[in-house]
Design an enzyme around this catalytic site. Sequence first.
Site, mmCIF file in Angstrom:
data_model
loop_
_atom_site.group_PDB
_atom_site.id
_atom_site.type_symbol
_atom_site.label_atom_id
_atom_site.label_comp_id
_atom_site.label_asym_id
_atom_site.label_seq_id
_atom_site.Cartn_x
_atom_site.Cartn_y
_atom_site.Cartn_z
ATOM 1 C CB CYS A 54 -1.616 -4.721 -9.289
ATOM 2 S SG CYS A 54 0.072 -3.956 -9.325
ATOM 3 C CG ASP A 56 2.138 -3.831 -4.858
ATOM 4 O OD1 ASP A 56 2.307 -4.382 -3.936
ATOM 5 O OD2 ASP A 56 2.364 -2.771 -5.008
ATOM 6 N NE ARG A 58 2.404 -2.658 -1.518
ATOM 7 C CZ ARG A 58 2.312 -1.228 -1.649
ATOM 8 N NH1 ARG A 58 2.610 -0.481 -0.620
ATOM 9 N NH2 ARG A 58 2.325 -1.062 -3.142
ATOM 10 C CG HIS A 110 -2.670 -2.404 -4.948
ATOM 11 N ND1 HIS A 110 -1.832 -1.649 -4.493
ATOM 12 C CD2 HIS A 110 -2.356 -2.895 -6.439
ATOM 13 C CE1 HIS A 110 -0.642 -1.890 -5.246
ATOM 14 N NE2 HIS A 110 -0.877 -2.534 -6.318
ATOM 15 C CB CYS A 113 -1.314 0.975 -7.684
ATOM 16 S SG CYS A 113 -0.620 0.110 -8.824
HETATM 17 ZN ZN LIG Z 1 0.097 -1.991 -8.317
#
Ligand SMILES: [Zn+2]
Length: 291
Positions: A54, A56, A58, A110, A113
């Site tokens: 992803c 993302d 993090r 993750h 999300c």
């Molecule tokens: Zn995500």
Amino acid sequence: MQTQIVHESIEEYKLYNKVLEGNKSYVKKKLAQDEDYFRKLAKGQNPKYLLIGCSDSRAPPNEITETDPGEIFIHRNIANIVIPTDLNINCVIQYAIEHLKVHNIIVMGHTCCGGIKAAMKQDSVGGLLDLWLNQIKLVYEKHQELINSFAEEDDQINCLCCMNVREQVLNIWRNPIVQKSWQEGHPVMVHGWLFRVETGFIEELSLEDSIPEEMSKIFKIKFKPPKVQSPSQHEDEEGNAISPMRARRRFQRMQSRIETGIRHFTIHMQNVDEEEIEHKLVENIEQDLSV
Ligand SMILES: [Zn+2]
């Protein structure tokens, strides 16, 4: 109003500059450890894994696996989706398999999300984004009974995160580039991970049970054999031709046996050297696959 915009832009620029300063500090640290580090890196990459994760911020693959640049070939998008007609991801998969000769493909979702969370709601997040989230909504629709059985919203989100990884692993199994590699004797193993943002740990998802057998009949592709064919391609040990479906099953079975075998031997044979463990593994797997 104008002044406020100028002030905000100055602050934003400072933040942006911090990233470039970070790069200078990174180079300095790396060169202090090894003055040839970047010269070696410039010679080429030899990644052993393709990771689809992803976007993302993090979930940075290298940092959470303590791997270095050059070790993982990475594709990232919102909610780690493998859309069969996505030119971008298909080029990444093809390059990874056919040129980098990668044997492990990992789909990493993750917890917490945002893409998954948005897909579970009916509010629009914008035209293109709504279109993208449709892919996750399909997964949600398919597994809604299980997802809705959780009382807490966070658990529902995390359940869909797992189900989404499973579905994307299936999309990789169905992918013609991956199927072709199996038929050509290039063992590509596909793994599903869930990265838990709140603990930092990666959970390996058990995926074999979730593959419906009928899928292989519908999605199997028969490729024309190459004109020059080595004896190991498309044939088993006795020289019999292997169907595409059988090739896929064999590799899936091999992956599963390797995984359980390694776990078993590392738990029960802690004092035995690695070579012996590998020998036993090969023996067991060969015996199993010949059945
Ligand atoms: Zn995500």
